[in-house]
Motif scaffolding. Structure first.
Motif, PDB file in Angstrom:
ATOM      1  N   HIS A  80       0.840  -1.208   0.000  1.00 37.80           N
ATOM      2  CA  HIS A  80       0.000   0.000   0.000  1.00 37.80           C
ATOM      3  C   HIS A  80       0.875   1.258   0.000  1.00 37.80           C
ATOM      4  N   ARG A  81       1.977   1.209   0.745  1.00 46.58           N
ATOM      5  CA  ARG A  81       2.891   2.360   0.773  1.00 46.58           C
ATOM      6  C   ARG A  81       3.493   2.591  -0.611  1.00 46.58           C
ATOM      7  N   ALA A  82       3.846   1.519  -1.303  1.00 47.82           N
ATOM      8  CA  ALA A  82       4.397   1.647  -2.651  1.00 47.82           C
ATOM      9  C   ALA A  82       3.383   2.316  -3.586  1.00 47.82           C
ATOM     10  N   ILE A  83       2.131   1.944  -3.452  1.00 45.77           N
ATOM     11  CA  ILE A  83       1.082   2.559  -4.286  1.00 45.77           C
ATOM     12  C   ILE A  83       0.990   4.055  -4.000  1.00 45.77           C
ATOM     13  N   LEU A  84       1.019   4.411  -2.722  1.00 47.11           N
ATOM     14  CA  LEU A  84       0.976   5.825  -2.349  1.00 47.11           C
ATOM     15  C   LEU A  84       2.183   6.588  -2.896  1.00 47.11           C
ATOM     16  N   LEU A  85       3.353   5.996  -2.754  1.00 46.78           N
ATOM     17  CA  LEU A  85       4.567   6.663  -3.224  1.00 46.78           C
ATOM     18  C   LEU A  85       4.550   6.854  -4.738  1.00 46.78           C
ATOM     19  N   ARG A  86       4.081   5.855  -5.468  1.00 48.73           N
ATOM     20  CA  ARG A  86       3.979   6.012  -6.926  1.00 48.73           C
ATOM     21  C   ARG A  86       3.043   7.160  -7.267  1.00 48.73           C
ATOM     22  N   ASP A  87       1.935   7.244  -6.530  1.00 48.03           N
ATOM     23  CA  ASP A  87       0.954   8.291  -6.814  1.00 48.03           C
ATOM     24  C   ASP A  87       1.506   9.695  -6.613  1.00 48.03           C
ATOM     25  N   VAL A  88       2.531   9.839  -5.760  1.00 51.53           N
ATOM     26  CA  VAL A  88       3.133  11.167  -5.545  1.00 51.53           C
ATOM     27  C   VAL A  88       4.457  11.302  -6.310  1.00 51.53           C
ATOM     28  N   GLY A  89       4.702  10.391  -7.244  1.00 51.91           N
ATOM     29  CA  GLY A  89       5.858  10.514  -8.124  1.00 51.91           C
ATOM     30  C   GLY A  89       7.158   9.944  -7.603  1.00 51.91           C
TER      31      GLY A  89
END
Length: 193
Positions: free
Chosen positions: A143-152
């Motif tokens: 889930h953290r990886a998904i969040l980080l991708r979403d913020v570039g």
């Protein structure tokens, strides 16, 4: 479960009856009967609260928050996940609290509140790591990886998702490993590969 609940009710085993109410609601959730599950969670929560069973009341909040996430009822999920996290914190139950924080983080992410979502995930991950639960630790990482991708932040997202996928694979959770691999593939597609 119905027969066992009738016996528990008749014999004055109210806490067992509350547990059985929750279990029936959870079975409906697993079957995909969300409407019935939501109604039963509400009934089970009322019953648990009436007999002073804070654990099963909080468990109903936790599971209902997950149903609401699946139905994309974000505000409702966030409210119940927050209530569940507080209840489990009072009870000193870190595993359940960490799950509630994870669900709350997902709801906050869907509300586009990335910084709060990352903070909640960090707390949940710390709790799961302390409990030596590699699967839920890896789930929070994904889930953290998904969040980080979403913020570039694609580089850390790639590394974190890869580690999470390796845990899922080593634990024999092939469906979750596939989810991690699909996430990595979507990152490659985003970069034109």
């Amino acid at each position: 479960y119905g027969n066992a609940r009738d016996i528990a009710q008749r014999e004055g085993m109210d806490s067992l009856a509350a547990e059985l109410d929750h279990n029936v609601a959870h079975l409906h959730f697993l079957r995909g009967d969300h409407r019935r599950a939501l109604g039963l969670y509400t009934e089970a929560r009322r019953h648990s609260e009436a007999i002073g069973d804070a654990y099963h009341a909080a468990l109903c909040d936790l599971d209902q928050a997950e149903v609401y996430l699946e139905l994309n009822l974000i505000a409702e999920s966030a409210d119940l996940a927050s209530t569940a996290a507080s209840g489990f914190e009072r009870l000193g139950m870190d595993y359940e609290r960490a799950k509630a924080l994870t669900f709350l983080s997902i709801a906050e992410h869907r509300r586009r509140n990335t910084s709060r979502a990352l903070l909640l995930l960090s707390t949940a991950r710390r709790l799961f790591a302390k409990l030596r639960n590699p699967v839920w630790t890896a789930l929070t990482d994904l889930h953290r990886a998904i969040l980080l991708r979403d913020v570039g932040q694609t580089r850390p997202a790639w590394k974190i998702a890869g580690r999470a996928g390796a845990v899922f694979k080593s634990e024999g959770l092939l469906h979750r490993w596939c989810l991690a691999e699909l996430f990595l593939a979507s990152m490659l597609l985003d970069e034109g590969h």
